[in-house]
Design a protein around this motif. Structure first.
Motif, PDB file in Angstrom:
ATOM      1  N   MET A 108       0.788  -1.214   0.000  1.00 20.89           N
ATOM      2  CA  MET A 108       0.000   0.000   0.000  1.00 20.89           C
ATOM      3  C   MET A 108       0.835   1.286   0.000  1.00 20.89           C
ATOM      4  SD  MET A 108      -3.093  -1.191   0.045  1.00 20.89           S
ATOM      5  CE  MET A 108      -4.148   0.111   0.617  1.00 20.89           C
ATOM      6  N   VAL A 109       2.119   1.196   0.349  1.00 20.97           N
ATOM      7  CA  VAL A 109       2.935   2.400   0.453  1.00 20.97           C
ATOM      8  C   VAL A 109       3.253   2.916  -0.945  1.00 20.97           C
ATOM      9  CG1 VAL A 109       5.150   3.320   1.234  1.00 20.97           C
ATOM     10  CG2 VAL A 109       3.894   1.702   2.660  1.00 20.97           C
ATOM     11  N   VAL A 110       3.024   4.206  -1.174  1.00 15.83           N
ATOM     12  CA  VAL A 110       3.215   4.770  -2.509  1.00 15.83           C
ATOM     13  C   VAL A 110       4.479   5.599  -2.620  1.00 15.83           C
ATOM     14  CG1 VAL A 110       0.783   4.749  -3.101  1.00 15.83           C
ATOM     15  CG2 VAL A 110       1.725   6.735  -1.930  1.00 15.83           C
ATOM     16  N   SER A 111       5.108   5.955  -1.508  1.00 15.01           N
ATOM     17  CA  SER A 111       6.360   6.689  -1.576  1.00 15.01           C
ATOM     18  C   SER A 111       7.197   6.370  -0.344  1.00 15.01           C
ATOM     19  CB  SER A 111       6.103   8.191  -1.661  1.00 15.01           C
ATOM     20  OG  SER A 111       5.481   8.641  -0.479  1.00 15.01           O
ATOM     21  N   VAL A 112       8.505   6.562  -0.459  1.00 15.89           N
ATOM     22  CA  VAL A 112       9.419   6.267   0.631  1.00 15.89           C
ATOM     23  C   VAL A 112      10.180   7.541   0.960  1.00 15.89           C
ATOM     24  CG1 VAL A 112      11.399   4.878   1.330  1.00 15.89           C
ATOM     25  CG2 VAL A 112       9.629   3.874  -0.103  1.00 15.89           C
ATOM     26  N   VAL A 146       0.366   8.967   7.210  1.00 16.72           N
ATOM     27  CA  VAL A 146       0.087  10.193   7.941  1.00 16.72           C
ATOM     28  C   VAL A 146      -0.868   9.864   9.095  1.00 16.72           C
ATOM     29  CG1 VAL A 146      -0.856  12.528   7.780  1.00 16.72           C
ATOM     30  CG2 VAL A 146       0.352  11.530   5.812  1.00 16.72           C
ATOM     31  N   ALA A 147      -0.418  10.134  10.318  1.00 14.92           N
ATOM     32  CA  ALA A 147      -1.264   9.861  11.491  1.00 14.92           C
ATOM     33  C   ALA A 147      -2.540  10.690  11.412  1.00 14.92           C
ATOM     34  CB  ALA A 147      -0.503  10.176  12.771  1.00 14.92           C
ATOM     35  N   GLN A 148      -3.655  10.067  11.783  1.00 21.26           N
ATOM     36  CA  GLN A 148      -4.976  10.698  11.761  1.00 21.26           C
ATOM     37  C   GLN A 148      -5.646  10.498  13.116  1.00 21.26           C
ATOM     38  OE1 GLN A 148      -6.392  12.104   8.586  1.00 21.26           O
ATOM     39  NE2 GLN A 148      -4.167  12.087   8.503  1.00 21.26           N
ATOM     40  N   GLU A 163      -4.670   5.278  13.849  1.00 22.49           N
ATOM     41  CA  GLU A 163      -5.222   5.407  12.498  1.00 22.49           C
ATOM     42  C   GLU A 163      -4.258   6.229  11.648  1.00 22.49           C
ATOM     43  OE1 GLU A 163      -9.190   6.916  10.098  1.00 22.49           O
ATOM     44  OE2 GLU A 163      -9.379   6.179  12.148  1.00 22.49           O
ATOM     45  N   PHE A 164      -4.096   5.796  10.392  1.00 22.13           N
ATOM     46  CA  PHE A 164      -3.203   6.468   9.455  1.00 22.13           C
ATOM     47  C   PHE A 164      -3.871   6.596   8.098  1.00 22.13           C
ATOM     48  CE2 PHE A 164      -0.633   4.328  12.584  1.00 22.13           C
ATOM     49  CZ  PHE A 164       0.307   5.288  12.931  1.00 22.13           C
ATOM     50  N   LYS A 165      -3.468   7.624   7.368  1.00 19.57           N
ATOM     51  CA  LYS A 165      -3.864   7.801   5.972  1.00 19.57           C
ATOM     52  C   LYS A 165      -2.633   7.466   5.135  1.00 19.57           C
ATOM     53  CE  LYS A 165      -3.890  11.969   4.291  1.00 19.57           C
ATOM     54  NZ  LYS A 165      -4.220  13.366   3.978  1.00 19.57           N
ATOM     55  N   ILE A 166      -2.858   6.729   4.026  1.00 17.09           N
ATOM     56  CA  ILE A 166      -1.786   6.459   3.075  1.00 17.09           C
ATOM     57  C   ILE A 166      -2.097   7.291   1.842  1.00 17.09           C
ATOM     58  CG2 ILE A 166      -0.548   4.749   1.723  1.00 17.09           C
ATOM     59  CD1 ILE A 166      -1.550   2.624   3.697  1.00 17.09           C
ATOM     60  N   PRO A 167      -1.364   8.400   1.654  1.00 12.72           N
ATOM     61  CA  PRO A 167      -1.641   9.250   0.499  1.00 12.72           C
ATOM     62  C   PRO A 167      -1.426   8.480  -0.810  1.00 12.72           C
ATOM     63  CG  PRO A 167      -0.223  10.375   2.076  1.00 12.72           C
ATOM     64  CD  PRO A 167      -0.308   8.942   2.496  1.00 12.72           C
ATOM     65  N   ALA A 168      -2.403   8.596  -1.699  1.00  6.00           N
ATOM     66  CA  ALA A 168      -2.334   7.909  -2.990  1.00  6.00           C
ATOM     67  C   ALA A 168      -1.850   8.879  -4.060  1.00  6.00           C
ATOM     68  CB  ALA A 168      -3.706   7.360  -3.368  1.00  6.00           C
ATOM     69  N   ASP A 169      -1.100   8.363  -5.015  1.00  4.10           N
ATOM     70  CA  ASP A 169      -0.689   9.169  -6.157  1.00  4.10           C
ATOM     71  C   ASP A 169      -1.884   9.475  -7.047  1.00  4.10           C
ATOM     72  OD1 ASP A 169       1.962   9.232  -5.365  1.00  4.10           O
ATOM     73  OD2 ASP A 169       2.498   7.459  -6.537  1.00  4.10           O
ATOM     74  N   ASP A 170      -2.802   8.497  -7.147  1.00  3.69           N
ATOM     75  CA  ASP A 170      -3.969   8.638  -8.005  1.00  3.69           C
ATOM     76  C   ASP A 170      -5.128   7.915  -7.335  1.00  3.69           C
ATOM     77  OD1 ASP A 170      -5.553   9.196 -10.219  1.00  3.69           O
ATOM     78  OD2 ASP A 170      -4.900   7.417 -11.307  1.00  3.69           O
ATOM     79  N   GLY A 171      -6.256   8.560  -7.200  1.00  4.38           N
ATOM     80  CA  GLY A 171      -7.415   7.924  -6.581  1.00  4.38           C
ATOM     81  C   GLY A 171      -7.494   8.232  -5.099  1.00  4.38           C
ATOM     82  N   PRO A 172      -8.409   7.546  -4.402  1.00 10.89           N
ATOM     83  CA  PRO A 172      -8.604   7.843  -2.977  1.00 10.89           C
ATOM     84  C   PRO A 172      -7.422   7.358  -2.132  1.00 10.89           C
ATOM     85  CG  PRO A 172     -10.000   6.028  -3.665  1.00 10.89           C
ATOM     86  CD  PRO A 172      -9.326   6.550  -4.905  1.00 10.89           C
ATOM     87  N   VAL A 196      -5.667  -2.512   6.490  1.00  7.56           N
ATOM     88  CA  VAL A 196      -5.309  -1.526   5.478  1.00  7.56           C
ATOM     89  C   VAL A 196      -6.311  -1.696   4.347  1.00  7.56           C
ATOM     90  CG1 VAL A 196      -3.541  -0.753   3.853  1.00  7.56           C
ATOM     91  CG2 VAL A 196      -2.862  -1.749   6.045  1.00  7.56           C
ATOM     92  N   TYR A 197      -6.935  -0.605   3.934  1.00  8.56           N
ATOM     93  CA  TYR A 197      -7.819  -0.724   2.774  1.00  8.56           C
ATOM     94  C   TYR A 197      -7.815   0.549   1.969  1.00  8.56           C
ATOM     95  CZ  TYR A 197     -11.506   1.570   5.561  1.00  8.56           C
ATOM     96  OH  TYR A 197     -12.244   2.427   6.326  1.00  8.56           O
ATOM     97  N   GLY A 198      -8.153   0.401   0.711  1.00  6.20           N
ATOM     98  CA  GLY A 198      -8.208   1.533  -0.195  1.00  6.20           C
ATOM     99  C   GLY A 198      -8.175   1.051  -1.627  1.00  6.20           C
TER     100      GLY A 198
END
Length: 158
Positions: free
Chosen positions: A21-25, A49-51, A61-70, A156-158
């Motif tokens: 799920m990780v999109v960047s390092v 990103v902590a939420q 809870e964390f947000k995983i920023p996406a390059d494209d989409g939610p 983890v979902y998205g």
């Protein structure tokens, strides 16, 4: 307290949750969280990103920023209920698609792993509100059975 090698194996068993799920390092140091009264720890990827938790039962809870989409969502908590009931509930949140469940023994703990895909019936406003169908979603989840501290859930979902 588990030795470092055992912790690495526990984290490695749950890598399928995080790594896909990780999109960047980033070069920053990862955050470490603990659970089961500090007996276990997990390193959180720096891209997460902590939420504030949406629910009081969620510990992290964390947000995983996406390059494209939610963006992706990660939740972690100690929780009750049977393992089967929780896995069945999570599988039931998807329409169509596929799912697999496997169990692995890691660091004296059983780790029940779920990989589910399909149309996710998201309930962003709580369990008693109508679901919002999310097409093309995937959930990677683990229930870690700790010998002396109950179960710990990572989703983890998205």
């Amino acid at each position: 307290m588990l030795v470092v090698d055992s912790m690495r194996r526990l984290v490695s068993a749950s890598v399928f949750l995080c790594g896909l799920m990780v999109v960047s390092v980033s070069a920053q140091q990862p955050e470490t969280i603990t659970f089961a009264d500090g007996a276990y720890s997990l390193e959180i990827p720096t891209a997460w990103v902590a939420q504030p938790p949406r629910s009081p039962i969620i510990q992290y809870e964390f947000k995983i920023p996406a390059d494209d989409g939610p963006d992706g969502r990660v939740t972690m908590m100690g929780a009750g209920g049977s393992i089967k009931a929780n896995l069945d509930r999570w599988i039931g949140q998807f329409e169509g698609g596929e799912h697999t469940v496997k169990v692995e023994e890691v660091a004296d703990s059983k780790v029940h792993q779920l990989d589910a895909t399909g149309v996710f019936q998201d309930r962003p406003r709580g369990p008693f509100n109508p679901p919002v169908p999310r097409e093309g979603y995937r959930m990677l989840a683990a229930i870690i059975e700790t010998p002396h501290h109950g179960n710990f859930f990572v989703k983890v979902y998205g």
